[in-house]
Design an enzyme around this catalytic site. Structure first.
Site, mmCIF file in Angstrom:
data_model
loop_
_atom_site.group_PDB
_atom_site.id
_atom_site.type_symbol
_atom_site.label_atom_id
_atom_site.label_comp_id
_atom_site.label_asym_id
_atom_site.label_seq_id
_atom_site.Cartn_x
_atom_site.Cartn_y
_atom_site.Cartn_z
ATOM 1 N N GLY A 98 21.020 32.940 38.858
ATOM 2 C CA GLY A 98 21.133 33.878 37.735
ATOM 3 C C GLY A 98 20.197 33.463 36.611
ATOM 4 O O GLY A 98 20.150 32.300 36.242
ATOM 5 N N ARG A 126 19.018 35.039 44.376
ATOM 6 C CA ARG A 126 20.080 34.125 44.830
ATOM 7 C C ARG A 126 19.899 33.812 46.320
ATOM 8 O O ARG A 126 20.862 33.578 47.030
ATOM 9 C CB ARG A 126 21.452 34.746 44.563
ATOM 10 C CG ARG A 126 21.782 34.856 43.079
ATOM 11 C CD ARG A 126 23.265 35.067 42.874
ATOM 12 N NE ARG A 126 23.610 35.300 41.485
ATOM 13 C CZ ARG A 126 23.781 34.336 40.586
ATOM 14 N NH1 ARG A 126 23.607 33.085 40.928
ATOM 15 N NH2 ARG A 126 24.122 34.646 39.345
ATOM 16 N N ASP A 128 26.414 29.158 32.358
ATOM 17 C CA ASP A 128 27.794 28.697 32.591
ATOM 18 C C ASP A 128 28.044 27.278 32.063
ATOM 19 O O ASP A 128 29.199 26.882 31.911
ATOM 20 C CB ASP A 128 28.119 28.723 34.093
ATOM 21 C CG ASP A 128 27.948 30.105 34.708
ATOM 22 O OD1 ASP A 128 27.981 31.092 33.959
ATOM 23 O OD2 ASP A 128 27.766 30.185 35.930
ATOM 24 N N MET A 138 31.241 36.013 30.870
ATOM 25 C CA MET A 138 30.931 35.382 32.153
ATOM 26 C C MET A 138 31.223 33.874 32.086
ATOM 27 O O MET A 138 31.823 33.402 31.125
ATOM 28 C CB MET A 138 29.469 35.618 32.489
ATOM 29 C CG MET A 138 29.174 37.019 32.980
ATOM 30 S SD MET A 138 27.421 37.113 33.429
ATOM 31 C CE MET A 138 27.355 38.673 34.270
ATOM 32 N N GLU A 167 35.762 35.494 32.778
ATOM 33 C CA GLU A 167 35.851 36.322 33.997
ATOM 34 C C GLU A 167 36.549 35.575 35.133
ATOM 35 O O GLU A 167 37.052 36.185 36.074
ATOM 36 C CB GLU A 167 34.446 36.697 34.473
ATOM 37 C CG GLU A 167 33.613 35.476 34.898
ATOM 38 C CD GLU A 167 32.244 35.781 35.450
ATOM 39 O OE1 GLU A 167 31.876 36.962 35.563
ATOM 40 O OE2 GLU A 167 31.513 34.814 35.771
ATOM 41 N N HIS A 173 25.922 41.241 31.812
ATOM 42 C CA HIS A 173 24.572 40.674 31.838
ATOM 43 C C HIS A 173 23.854 40.736 30.494
ATOM 44 O O HIS A 173 22.770 40.151 30.366
ATOM 45 C CB HIS A 173 23.740 41.358 32.924
ATOM 46 C CG HIS A 173 24.234 41.011 34.301
ATOM 47 N ND1 HIS A 173 25.298 41.654 34.880
ATOM 48 C CD2 HIS A 173 23.840 40.054 35.182
ATOM 49 C CE1 HIS A 173 25.525 41.125 36.074
ATOM 50 N NE2 HIS A 173 24.665 40.157 36.278
#
Ligand code: F6P
Length: 340
Positions: free
Chosen positions: A10, A71, A126, A168, A220, A270
Protein backbone atom coordinates in the site's frame (compact mmCIF):
# COMPACT_ATOMS: atom_id res chain seq x y z
CA UNK A 1 27.44 -0.42 -8.89
CA UNK A 2 23.88 -0.50 -10.17
CA UNK A 3 21.38 -0.36 -7.32
CA UNK A 4 17.78 -1.38 -8.02
CA UNK A 5 14.91 0.01 -5.97
CA UNK A 6 11.21 -0.79 -5.71
CA UNK A 7 8.20 0.46 -3.76
CA UNK A 8 5.71 -2.28 -2.86
CA UNK A 9 2.47 -2.73 -0.92
CA UNK A 10 0.00 0.00 0.00
CA UNK A 11 1.40 3.40 -0.93
CA UNK A 12 1.85 6.15 1.64
CA UNK A 13 3.26 9.69 1.76
CA UNK A 14 7.05 9.72 1.88
CA UNK A 15 7.81 7.07 -0.74
CA UNK A 16 9.17 9.58 -3.24
CA UNK A 17 11.31 11.24 -0.60
CA UNK A 18 12.74 7.79 0.25
CA UNK A 19 13.54 7.25 -3.44
CA UNK A 20 15.28 10.61 -3.46
CA UNK A 21 17.34 9.50 -0.48
CA UNK A 22 18.35 6.31 -2.31
CA UNK A 23 19.16 7.98 -5.64
CA UNK A 24 21.15 10.88 -4.21
CA UNK A 25 23.14 8.77 -1.73
CA UNK A 26 23.99 6.28 -4.48
CA UNK A 27 25.02 9.13 -6.80
CA UNK A 28 27.20 10.68 -4.11
CA UNK A 29 29.20 7.46 -4.03
CA UNK A 30 29.35 7.20 -7.83
CA UNK A 31 26.66 4.53 -8.26
CA UNK A 32 23.68 4.29 -10.61
CA UNK A 33 20.08 3.60 -9.63
CA UNK A 34 17.28 1.90 -11.51
CA UNK A 35 13.66 1.75 -10.39
CA UNK A 36 11.46 -1.33 -10.80
CA UNK A 37 7.86 -0.49 -11.63
CA UNK A 38 4.88 -1.50 -9.47
CA UNK A 39 6.74 -3.25 -6.66
CA UNK A 40 7.72 -6.91 -6.98
CA UNK A 41 5.57 -7.14 -10.11
CA UNK A 42 8.10 -5.00 -11.97
CA UNK A 43 11.00 -7.17 -10.80
CA UNK A 44 9.15 -10.34 -11.82
CA UNK A 45 8.17 -8.95 -15.23
CA UNK A 46 11.46 -7.15 -15.93
CA UNK A 47 9.96 -3.64 -15.94
CA UNK A 48 12.47 -1.01 -14.87
CA UNK A 49 13.88 2.37 -15.80
CA UNK A 50 16.88 4.43 -14.76
CA UNK A 51 16.30 6.96 -12.00
CA UNK A 52 18.07 10.25 -12.51
CA UNK A 53 18.88 13.11 -10.16
CA UNK A 54 16.83 15.42 -12.40
CA UNK A 55 13.74 13.31 -11.76
CA UNK A 56 14.30 13.54 -8.02
CA UNK A 57 14.02 17.32 -7.92
CA UNK A 58 10.78 18.39 -6.28
CA UNK A 59 9.57 14.91 -5.31
CA UNK A 60 10.15 15.20 -1.56
CA UNK A 61 6.77 16.79 -0.97
CA UNK A 62 4.73 14.65 -3.36
CA UNK A 63 2.36 11.82 -2.43
CA UNK A 64 2.08 8.34 -3.96
CA UNK A 65 5.07 6.72 -5.60
CA UNK A 66 6.57 7.70 -8.94
CA UNK A 67 7.51 4.03 -9.45
CA UNK A 68 4.01 2.69 -8.89
CA UNK A 69 3.17 -0.07 -6.43
CA UNK A 70 1.34 -3.40 -6.23
CA UNK A 71 0.60 -6.11 -3.72
CA UNK A 72 2.21 -8.74 -5.95
CA UNK A 73 3.73 -11.59 -3.96
CA UNK A 74 6.68 -12.89 -6.00
CA UNK A 75 7.05 -15.94 -3.77
CA UNK A 76 3.53 -17.25 -4.29
CA UNK A 77 4.44 -19.31 -7.35
CA UNK A 78 7.82 -21.08 -7.83
CA UNK A 79 7.99 -19.93 -11.48
CA UNK A 80 7.77 -16.29 -10.33
CA UNK A 81 10.78 -16.72 -8.04
CA UNK A 82 12.80 -17.91 -11.02
CA UNK A 83 11.60 -14.90 -13.03
CA UNK A 84 12.56 -12.48 -10.23
CA UNK A 85 16.10 -13.83 -10.03
CA UNK A 86 16.55 -13.88 -13.81
CA UNK A 87 15.20 -10.34 -14.11
CA UNK A 88 17.65 -8.98 -11.51
CA UNK A 89 20.54 -10.59 -13.38
CA UNK A 90 19.37 -9.33 -16.77
CA UNK A 91 18.93 -5.78 -15.41
CA UNK A 92 22.55 -5.95 -14.18
CA UNK A 93 21.52 -5.10 -10.64
CA UNK A 94 24.23 -5.50 -7.98
CA UNK A 95 21.93 -4.84 -5.03
CA UNK A 96 18.25 -4.21 -4.46
CA UNK A 97 16.53 -1.79 -2.06
CA UNK A 98 12.97 -2.92 -1.27
CA UNK A 99 10.81 -0.16 0.21
CA UNK A 100 7.67 -1.56 1.77
CA UNK A 101 5.73 -2.88 4.72
CA UNK A 102 5.76 -6.38 6.18
CA UNK A 103 4.67 -8.10 2.96
CA UNK A 104 7.26 -6.42 0.70
CA UNK A 105 9.94 -6.91 3.34
CA UNK A 106 9.06 -10.58 3.84
CA UNK A 107 9.58 -11.11 0.09
CA UNK A 108 12.93 -9.29 0.46
CA UNK A 109 13.87 -11.65 3.28
CA UNK A 110 12.92 -14.69 1.18
CA UNK A 111 15.13 -13.38 -1.63
CA UNK A 112 17.97 -12.77 0.84
CA UNK A 113 17.67 -16.39 2.04
CA UNK A 114 18.20 -17.45 -1.59
CA UNK A 115 21.41 -15.42 -1.75
CA UNK A 116 19.93 -12.18 -3.14
CA UNK A 117 21.73 -8.95 -2.25
CA UNK A 118 18.82 -7.02 -0.82
CA UNK A 119 18.17 -4.48 1.93
CA UNK A 120 14.87 -3.03 3.11
CA UNK A 121 13.29 0.30 4.01
CA UNK A 122 10.15 0.08 6.17
CA UNK A 123 7.17 2.17 5.16
CA UNK A 124 3.55 1.94 6.12
CA UNK A 125 0.80 4.21 7.34
CA UNK A 126 -0.02 1.37 9.79
CA UNK A 127 3.23 1.96 11.77
CA UNK A 128 3.27 -1.75 12.58
CA UNK A 129 6.84 -2.73 11.61
CA UNK A 130 8.96 -3.94 14.51
CA UNK A 131 12.36 -2.55 15.39
CA UNK A 132 11.81 1.00 14.15
CA UNK A 133 10.41 3.75 16.35
CA UNK A 134 8.16 5.01 13.54
CA UNK A 135 7.49 4.16 9.91
CA UNK A 136 7.09 6.99 7.43
CA UNK A 137 3.57 7.48 6.11
CA UNK A 138 2.06 7.08 9.56
CA UNK A 139 2.44 10.70 10.67
CA UNK A 140 0.96 11.98 7.39
CA UNK A 141 -1.95 9.52 7.38
CA UNK A 142 -2.82 10.09 11.03
CA UNK A 143 -2.65 13.88 10.51
CA UNK A 144 -5.25 13.60 7.72
CA UNK A 145 -7.42 11.38 9.92
CA UNK A 146 -7.11 13.86 12.80
CA UNK A 147 -8.36 16.65 10.56
CA UNK A 148 -11.25 14.45 9.38
CA UNK A 149 -12.19 13.77 13.01
CA UNK A 150 -12.24 17.49 13.78
CA UNK A 151 -14.49 18.15 10.78
CA UNK A 152 -16.84 15.41 11.94
CA UNK A 153 -16.92 16.96 15.40
CA UNK A 154 -18.31 20.18 13.88
CA UNK A 155 -21.19 18.45 12.16
CA UNK A 156 -21.85 16.11 15.11
CA UNK A 157 -22.14 19.19 17.35
CA UNK A 158 -24.59 20.92 14.99
CA UNK A 159 -26.90 17.91 14.72
CA UNK A 160 -26.49 16.55 18.27
CA UNK A 161 -25.37 13.22 16.91
CA UNK A 162 -22.82 10.54 17.61
CA UNK A 163 -20.39 10.23 14.73
CA UNK A 164 -18.04 7.30 14.22
CA UNK A 165 -14.87 7.79 12.16
CA UNK A 166 -13.35 4.55 10.85
CA UNK A 167 -9.64 4.74 10.07
CA UNK A 168 -7.25 2.24 8.48
CA UNK A 169 -4.31 0.55 10.19
CA UNK A 170 -4.99 -3.13 9.67
CA UNK A 171 -4.51 -5.16 12.92
CA UNK A 172 -2.51 -2.46 14.72
CA UNK A 173 -4.33 0.44 16.32
CA UNK A 174 -1.69 3.16 15.85
CA UNK A 175 -3.69 5.29 13.43
CA UNK A 176 -6.85 5.10 15.55
CA UNK A 177 -4.86 5.79 18.71
CA UNK A 178 -3.17 8.89 17.27
CA UNK A 179 -6.39 10.14 15.69
CA UNK A 180 -8.41 9.64 18.87
CA UNK A 181 -5.81 11.26 21.12
CA UNK A 182 -5.08 14.19 18.82
CA UNK A 183 -8.72 15.02 18.09
CA UNK A 184 -9.93 14.49 21.68
CA UNK A 185 -12.41 11.77 20.70
CA UNK A 186 -14.87 10.60 23.34
CA UNK A 187 -14.05 6.96 22.70
CA UNK A 188 -11.43 5.18 20.60
CA UNK A 189 -11.63 1.54 19.62
CA UNK A 190 -8.43 -0.37 18.85
CA UNK A 191 -7.79 -3.98 17.80
CA UNK A 192 -5.49 -4.31 20.82
CA UNK A 193 -8.44 -4.11 23.24
CA UNK A 194 -11.53 -6.33 23.46
CA UNK A 195 -14.73 -4.77 22.16
CA UNK A 196 -16.72 -3.50 25.13
CA UNK A 197 -20.12 -2.32 24.00
CA UNK A 198 -21.28 -1.36 27.47
CA UNK A 199 -18.35 1.04 27.84
CA UNK A 200 -18.88 2.42 24.33
CA UNK A 201 -22.54 3.17 25.03
CA UNK A 202 -21.70 4.69 28.43
CA UNK A 203 -19.14 7.04 26.84
CA UNK A 204 -21.56 8.08 24.10
CA UNK A 205 -24.34 8.75 26.61
CA UNK A 206 -22.04 10.69 28.93
CA UNK A 207 -20.71 12.84 26.10
CA UNK A 208 -24.19 13.55 24.72
CA UNK A 209 -25.49 14.49 28.17
CA UNK A 210 -22.49 16.78 28.77
CA UNK A 211 -22.20 18.43 25.33
CA UNK A 212 -24.96 17.19 23.08
CA UNK A 213 -22.80 15.11 20.73
CA UNK A 214 -20.17 12.36 20.68
CA UNK A 215 -17.12 11.68 18.53
CA UNK A 216 -15.95 8.07 18.24
CA UNK A 217 -12.84 6.84 16.41
CA UNK A 218 -12.48 3.21 15.45
CA UNK A 219 -9.78 1.19 13.79
CA UNK A 220 -10.93 -0.86 10.79
CA UNK A 221 -9.30 -3.89 12.43
CA UNK A 222 -11.37 -4.23 15.61
CA UNK A 223 -13.05 -7.55 16.27
CA UNK A 224 -16.64 -6.89 17.21
CA UNK A 225 -18.72 -10.06 17.52
CA UNK A 226 -20.49 -12.68 15.49
CA UNK A 227 -22.84 -10.06 14.02
CA UNK A 228 -19.94 -8.13 12.52
CA UNK A 229 -19.80 -8.26 8.74
CA UNK A 230 -16.86 -10.09 7.17
CA UNK A 231 -15.22 -8.90 3.96
CA UNK A 232 -14.15 -12.33 2.80
CA UNK A 233 -11.92 -10.96 0.02
CA UNK A 234 -8.16 -11.27 0.53
CA UNK A 235 -5.07 -9.87 -1.18
CA UNK A 236 -2.12 -11.90 -2.58
CA UNK A 237 -0.47 -12.00 0.83
CA UNK A 238 -3.63 -13.44 2.38
CA UNK A 239 -4.78 -10.31 4.21
CA UNK A 240 -8.50 -9.72 4.61
CA UNK A 241 -9.65 -6.42 3.04
CA UNK A 242 -10.70 -4.97 6.37
CA UNK A 243 -12.35 -1.77 5.22
CA UNK A 244 -14.94 -3.81 3.34
CA UNK A 245 -16.25 -5.08 6.69
CA UNK A 246 -17.48 -1.57 7.48
CA UNK A 247 -17.09 -1.68 11.25
CA UNK A 248 -17.69 2.09 11.52
CA UNK A 249 -21.15 1.79 9.96
CA UNK A 250 -21.81 -1.25 12.12
CA UNK A 251 -20.92 0.67 15.29
CA UNK A 252 -23.11 3.63 14.34
CA UNK A 253 -26.12 1.31 14.02
CA UNK A 254 -25.32 -0.34 17.35
CA UNK A 255 -25.03 3.08 19.03
CA UNK A 256 -28.44 4.19 17.71
CA UNK A 257 -30.13 1.01 18.87
CA UNK A 258 -28.29 0.83 22.18
CA UNK A 259 -28.39 4.49 23.26
CA UNK A 260 -31.18 6.12 21.26
CA UNK A 261 -28.68 8.76 20.08
CA UNK A 262 -28.88 9.46 16.34
CA UNK A 263 -25.63 8.23 14.79
CA UNK A 264 -23.67 8.48 11.54
CA UNK A 265 -20.38 7.05 10.37
CA UNK A 266 -17.61 8.02 7.96
CA UNK A 267 -14.91 5.84 6.51
CA UNK A 268 -11.91 7.93 5.52
CA UNK A 269 -10.29 5.06 3.59
CA UNK A 270 -7.62 5.80 1.02
CA UNK A 271 -7.82 9.57 1.54
CA UNK A 272 -5.38 8.84 4.38
CA UNK A 273 -2.85 7.43 1.96
CA UNK A 274 -2.59 10.32 -0.50
CA UNK A 275 -1.29 13.88 -0.35
CA UNK A 276 1.99 15.43 0.68
CA UNK A 277 4.02 13.89 3.49
CA UNK A 278 4.36 15.85 6.72
CA UNK A 279 7.72 17.39 7.66
CA UNK A 280 8.41 14.44 9.99
CA UNK A 281 7.72 11.88 7.26
CA UNK A 282 9.81 13.78 4.68
CA UNK A 283 12.84 13.81 6.95
CA UNK A 284 12.40 10.19 8.01
CA UNK A 285 11.98 9.02 4.39
CA UNK A 286 15.06 10.89 3.16
CA UNK A 287 17.13 9.50 6.02
CA UNK A 288 16.00 5.89 5.62
CA UNK A 289 16.46 5.96 1.84
CA UNK A 290 20.03 7.20 2.27
CA UNK A 291 20.66 4.72 5.09
CA UNK A 292 19.56 1.82 2.88
CA UNK A 293 22.30 2.71 0.38
CA UNK A 294 24.80 2.87 3.25
CA UNK A 295 23.75 -0.65 4.26
CA UNK A 296 24.36 -1.81 0.67
CA UNK A 297 27.78 -0.13 0.55
CA UNK A 298 28.71 -1.75 3.88
CA UNK A 299 27.60 -5.15 2.54
CA UNK A 300 24.92 -5.46 5.23
CA UNK A 301 22.50 -7.43 3.06
CA UNK A 302 19.41 -8.87 4.70
CA UNK A 303 19.13 -5.76 6.86
CA UNK A 304 16.52 -3.02 7.00
CA UNK A 305 17.08 0.69 7.70
CA UNK A 306 15.33 1.79 10.89
CA UNK A 307 14.92 4.75 13.22
CA UNK A 308 16.06 4.21 16.82
CA UNK A 309 15.69 7.37 18.84
CA UNK A 310 17.66 10.05 17.01
CA UNK A 311 19.69 7.58 14.97
CA UNK A 312 19.08 5.72 11.73
CA UNK A 313 20.73 2.30 11.66
CA UNK A 314 20.24 -1.20 10.27
CA UNK A 315 18.74 -4.31 11.86
CA UNK A 316 18.16 -7.81 10.44
CA UNK A 317 15.01 -8.17 8.37
CA UNK A 318 14.03 -11.11 10.59
CA UNK A 319 13.88 -8.79 13.61
CA UNK A 320 11.65 -6.29 11.81
CA UNK A 321 9.34 -9.08 10.65
CA UNK A 322 9.08 -11.26 13.74
CA UNK A 323 5.62 -9.94 14.64
CA UNK A 324 3.66 -6.77 13.89
CA UNK A 325 4.28 -3.90 16.30
CA UNK A 326 1.04 -3.21 18.13
CA UNK A 327 -0.03 -0.45 20.51
CA UNK A 328 1.65 -1.02 23.88
CA UNK A 329 0.31 -0.59 27.39
CA UNK A 330 1.84 2.83 28.03
CA UNK A 331 0.01 4.28 25.01
CA UNK A 332 -3.19 2.55 26.15
CA UNK A 333 -2.74 4.09 29.60
CA UNK A 334 -2.42 7.53 28.01
CA UNK A 335 -5.52 6.94 25.89
CA UNK A 336 -7.56 5.95 28.95
CA UNK A 337 -6.34 8.94 30.93
CA UNK A 338 -8.85 10.92 28.88
CA UNK A 339 -11.77 8.54 29.48
CA UNK A 340 -13.03 10.50 32.46
O1 F6P B 1 -1.33 -1.41 4.94
C1 F6P B 1 -1.81 -0.15 4.59
C2 F6P B 1 -3.31 -0.17 4.39
O2 F6P B 1 -3.74 1.13 4.09
C3 F6P B 1 -4.10 -0.75 5.57
O3 F6P B 1 -4.27 0.18 6.61
C4 F6P B 1 -5.37 -1.14 4.88
O4 F6P B 1 -6.07 -2.16 5.58
C5 F6P B 1 -4.90 -1.64 3.55
O5 F6P B 1 -3.65 -1.01 3.32
C6 F6P B 1 -5.80 -1.35 2.39
O6 F6P B 1 -5.26 -1.96 1.27
P1 F6P B 1 -5.70 -1.67 -0.23
O7 F6P B 1 -5.08 -0.37 -0.64
O8 F6P B 1 -5.14 -2.84 -0.96
O9 F6P B 1 -7.19 -1.60 -0.23
Amino acid sequence: MKIGVLTGGGDCPGLNAALRGVVYRAHTHGHQTIGFLDGWKGVRDGLSRPLTLAEMVGVTGTGGTILGSSRTNPFQKPEDVVKVEASLISAGVDALVAIGGDDTLSAALALHHRGGKVVGVPKTMDNDVNGTDWTFGFDSAASVAMEAAERLRDTARSHHRAIVLEVMGRHAGWVALATGLASGADFTLLPEEPYDETRLFAHVQRAVEARGYALIVTSEGIEVDAEKPSAGARDEFGHELLRERGVGAFLAKRIEVGTGVEARSAQIGHIQRGGPPTLFDRLLSLRLGAQAVDLVLEGRFGQVAVLRGEQVTGIPLEEALKSPKIVNSSWLDLLHTFDA
